[in-house]
Design a protein around this motif. Sequence first.
Motif, PDB file in Angstrom:
ATOM      1  N   ARG A 484       0.666  -1.229   0.035  1.00 25.50           N
ATOM      2  CA  ARG A 484      -0.030   0.096   0.021  1.00 25.50           C
ATOM      3  C   ARG A 484       0.831   1.323   0.118  1.00 25.50           C
ATOM      4  NH1 ARG A 484      -1.767  -3.233   4.537  1.00 25.50           N
ATOM      5  NH2 ARG A 484      -3.415  -4.571   3.991  1.00 25.50           N
ATOM      6  N   TYR A 485       2.338   1.057  -0.444  1.00 31.12           N
ATOM      7  CA  TYR A 485       3.087   2.181  -0.020  1.00 31.12           C
ATOM      8  C   TYR A 485       3.105   2.942  -1.548  1.00 31.12           C
ATOM      9  CZ  TYR A 485       3.924  -1.294   3.509  1.00 31.12           C
ATOM     10  OH  TYR A 485       3.619  -2.035   4.465  1.00 31.12           O
ATOM     11  N   ASN A 486       3.926   4.075  -1.327  1.00 29.43           N
ATOM     12  CA  ASN A 486       3.969   4.863  -2.675  1.00 29.43           C
ATOM     13  C   ASN A 486       5.408   5.443  -2.942  1.00 29.43           C
ATOM     14  OD1 ASN A 486       1.262   5.113  -3.635  1.00 29.43           O
ATOM     15  ND2 ASN A 486       0.736   6.221  -1.539  1.00 29.43           N
ATOM     16  N   LEU A 487       6.324   4.311  -2.970  1.00 27.39           N
ATOM     17  CA  LEU A 487       7.906   4.402  -3.341  1.00 27.39           C
ATOM     18  C   LEU A 487       7.697   4.700  -4.679  1.00 27.39           C
ATOM     19  CD1 LEU A 487       9.311   1.687  -0.949  1.00 27.39           C
ATOM     20  CD2 LEU A 487       8.648   4.112  -0.596  1.00 27.39           C
ATOM     21  N   GLU A 488       9.085   5.452  -5.228  1.00 22.43           N
ATOM     22  CA  GLU A 488       9.468   5.617  -6.485  1.00 22.43           C
ATOM     23  C   GLU A 488       9.698   4.270  -7.358  1.00 22.43           C
ATOM     24  OE1 GLU A 488      11.931   8.771  -7.194  1.00 22.43           O
ATOM     25  OE2 GLU A 488      10.548  10.250  -6.195  1.00 22.43           O
ATOM     26  N   GLY A 489       9.431   4.238  -8.459  1.00 25.12           N
ATOM     27  CA  GLY A 489       9.799   2.847  -9.165  1.00 25.12           C
ATOM     28  C   GLY A 489       8.776   1.915  -9.546  1.00 25.12           C
ATOM     29  N   ASN A 490       8.951   1.419 -10.651  1.00 30.89           N
ATOM     30  CA  ASN A 490       7.700   0.265 -11.234  1.00 30.89           C
ATOM     31  C   ASN A 490       7.589  -0.957 -10.300  1.00 30.89           C
ATOM     32  OD1 ASN A 490       5.624  -0.182 -12.785  1.00 30.89           O
ATOM     33  ND2 ASN A 490       7.109  -1.238 -14.419  1.00 30.89           N
ATOM     34  N   ASN A 491       8.861  -1.839  -9.939  1.00 33.64           N
ATOM     35  CA  ASN A 491       8.966  -2.763  -8.945  1.00 33.64           C
ATOM     36  C   ASN A 491       8.654  -2.354  -7.580  1.00 33.64           C
ATOM     37  OD1 ASN A 491       9.762  -4.094 -11.187  1.00 33.64           O
ATOM     38  ND2 ASN A 491      11.934  -4.502 -10.494  1.00 33.64           N
ATOM     39  N   GLU A 492       8.650  -1.046  -7.307  1.00 34.40           N
ATOM     40  CA  GLU A 492       8.351  -0.621  -6.216  1.00 34.40           C
ATOM     41  C   GLU A 492       6.901  -0.666  -5.869  1.00 34.40           C
ATOM     42  OE1 GLU A 492      12.522  -0.219  -6.015  1.00 34.40           O
ATOM     43  OE2 GLU A 492      11.055   0.365  -7.760  1.00 34.40           O
ATOM     44  N   ASN A 493       6.282  -0.352  -6.814  1.00 38.12           N
ATOM     45  CA  ASN A 493       4.667  -0.243  -6.832  1.00 38.12           C
ATOM     46  C   ASN A 493       3.758  -1.537  -7.234  1.00 38.12           C
ATOM     47  OD1 ASN A 493       3.856   2.633  -6.126  1.00 38.12           O
ATOM     48  ND2 ASN A 493       5.596   3.024  -7.344  1.00 38.12           N
ATOM     49  N   SER A 494       4.565  -2.618  -7.303  1.00 32.23           N
ATOM     50  CA  SER A 494       4.256  -3.745  -7.757  1.00 32.23           C
ATOM     51  C   SER A 494       3.331  -4.536  -6.709  1.00 32.23           C
ATOM     52  CB  SER A 494       5.076  -4.982  -8.029  1.00 32.23           C
ATOM     53  OG  SER A 494       4.704  -6.213  -8.236  1.00 32.23           O
ATOM     54  N   LEU A 495       2.083  -4.836  -7.138  1.00 31.77           N
ATOM     55  CA  LEU A 495       1.000  -5.395  -6.207  1.00 31.77           C
ATOM     56  C   LEU A 495       1.703  -6.620  -5.637  1.00 31.77           C
ATOM     57  CD1 LEU A 495      -2.340  -5.233  -8.262  1.00 31.77           C
ATOM     58  CD2 LEU A 495      -1.202  -3.405  -6.703  1.00 31.77           C
ATOM     59  N   ALA A 496       1.375  -6.931  -4.092  1.00 30.50           N
ATOM     60  CA  ALA A 496       1.568  -8.072  -3.495  1.00 30.50           C
ATOM     61  C   ALA A 496       0.438  -8.557  -2.752  1.00 30.50           C
ATOM     62  CB  ALA A 496       2.618  -7.729  -2.272  1.00 30.50           C
ATOM     63  N   ILE A 497       0.109  -9.583  -3.661  1.00 35.49           N
ATOM     64  CA  ILE A 497      -1.603 -10.083  -3.530  1.00 35.49           C
ATOM     65  C   ILE A 497      -1.388 -11.370  -2.417  1.00 35.49           C
ATOM     66  CG2 ILE A 497      -3.592 -11.041  -4.393  1.00 35.49           C
ATOM     67  CD1 ILE A 497      -2.762  -9.445  -7.045  1.00 35.49           C
ATOM     68  N   TYR A 498      -2.376 -10.984  -1.483  1.00 32.26           N
ATOM     69  CA  TYR A 498      -2.548 -12.190  -0.165  1.00 32.26           C
ATOM     70  C   TYR A 498      -3.945 -12.944  -0.328  1.00 32.26           C
ATOM     71  CZ  TYR A 498      -3.186 -14.335   4.223  1.00 32.26           C
ATOM     72  OH  TYR A 498      -3.184 -15.304   5.160  1.00 32.26           O
ATOM     73  N   THR A 499      -3.945 -14.092  -0.249  1.00 30.89           N
ATOM     74  CA  THR A 499      -5.264 -14.887  -0.127  1.00 30.89           C
ATOM     75  C   THR A 499      -5.415 -16.004   0.359  1.00 30.89           C
ATOM     76  OG1 THR A 499      -7.273 -15.202  -1.673  1.00 30.89           O
ATOM     77  CG2 THR A 499      -5.125 -16.053  -2.421  1.00 30.89           C
TER      78      THR A 499
END
Length: 600
Positions: A484-499
């Motif tokens: 849910r963070y807003n760091l700079e960079g494409n990978n830094e904004n990759s979703l991390a999905i939990y289920t």
Amino acid sequence: IVLICQTRNNYVIGKTLFHKFYIYDSINYEVGDIVKIKGKISSFSFAEYESKFSFSSYLISLGARNEFKIDSSSYLFKNPIRFRLIEKAFLSSFSNEEKSLIELILFNKKDYQDELTKKMDSLSLLYLLSNSGLFYSLMLKLNKTIFSSFLSGKKEDVAEIILGSFLFLFSFKKIGVIRSFFSFLLRKIFKLKKKKVDDLTLICLPGLLLLAFDFNFAYQDGFFLSMGIALLYYFTNVKFSFYKKKKRLFLEFLLLNVFILPFKLSFSSGQFHLFSYFYSFLLTPIVAFSYFVCLFSFTFFRLGNFVSFLYEIILKLSNLFLKFDPTLSLFTPCKTSIIIFYIFFFIWLIFFNLNEIKIRRIASFSYIFSLLISFLPFWNYFSNEVCFINVGQGDSILLRNQNKTVLIDTGGNIKFDMAKEVLIPFFRKKRIYKIDYLILTHGDFDHDGAKESLCKNFNVKKVVDSKYEFPIEVGDLTLENLNRYNLEGNNENSLAIYTEFIDKKWLFMGDCPLEIEKLIIKDCPNLEADVLKVGHHGSITSTCYEFLKAIKPKEAIISVGKNNSYGHPDSKVISRLKSENIKVRRTDIEGSISYFSFAK
């Protein structure tokens, strides 16, 4: 010491006393050459993709299970008849269009850059332009008709054997032709010796001889189709003989196309062309005549203009057919489905010849019922699944809760359409006809490169590419994004999905780097996962010790391409995983990795 037993454009299959090898060919070896080679034996290094043509599997079906990399070689025996050089010299005098048709029909070589090849492939009719046992059998019948007009007795038989053997040299690489040649030869030998032999023996004996020579023939589609079609005509010959010639030919043609249906669906990725039977019925006599013209050009004198004319006719017809080519998206049959199909088919065929009407009706009903069941997503309504699809160097994960589906990422490849050639055939094989949610973790091409094509060519209900659209609920699935963070960079904004699904806790890390992993375990101290989709394909920039110790995964999935240029997965990441006693599974080694459970 290796005997060259098969040749292709740029490789050969070499046979020792006990083994066969794939050998890259830069020397133009010929069938029959005996070569002394030095080098190294290694496993295959070809990239593999889910539902795409597997070159490794093809080589295994030929009996070659390893690659031989040559350091040096020398001839012990060089076959004096250099078929490949003769072929090359013959083709050099033709234009590109003429050469394309001759290569297709006479030498079974396909140039997918050629316009006619592409059009026929789009119609799933490319198999018609292949030098097969059917064409060879037609030529044998033509020879018989010609020789019987001026020869008789042993002279006629000997003449047929000589010409039949000559024609065989053009097509000896095709299993169907080999079986037809053996059957023809045995028939003539028995006739010359004045011994009676029934048709079933002439069908089965060549097959047994082929298997005795090389049992790997049993694993090849060509062997199964050749034997199956011969048995099909044998079983229907008596029943259809009561019909008039035109009706008999039509019924034989129809039954033949039903017989090859599973293979047509397999080769066309589950696309069924509604008019394909009609189009193949129209094209077959033209293609058969083209085969005769190409063969005549090779044997006697060049008919280049005539070959060009036939090329244009077939091309114009294929263009016309493509304008009226409605298709049904059915399924890509797996090997099990194909086996079940043919078991019921031959049961029906046997009872078709019996006079017991009730038994025949039961067999017919069972056969039709098996077809209907194979088309329906019957299994999906009673099961759940998570599948890490082998898309090479990229990510694509399918979550299926009965008939509800979520796809996380699509993968992508600049050399081919990942959606058309991998994802959609895979979905059809799984009897999946829609994607409820397509979730894109981030904008890297190896994660979303097939999005446009998938949305255009498949039923995708909704696309999610924003962290603000979570949580997502579909069926019994609830998916949360932990980045849910807003760091700079494409990978830094990759979703991390939990289920949580099928009694396991899943964490799909996309391309999240170390910084995001540390922030997630800081803000979610009680987070645990049974199965971890390792971040960034096992790159050193992800999967730190702290993260692994915190979430305590039992299994780690690395979605990665074989022999990729990035060096993924990094050896240090593998060491970290193993030090925590985490089971490592990789798509470049196992292919697609699936987890199943019955629906509750």
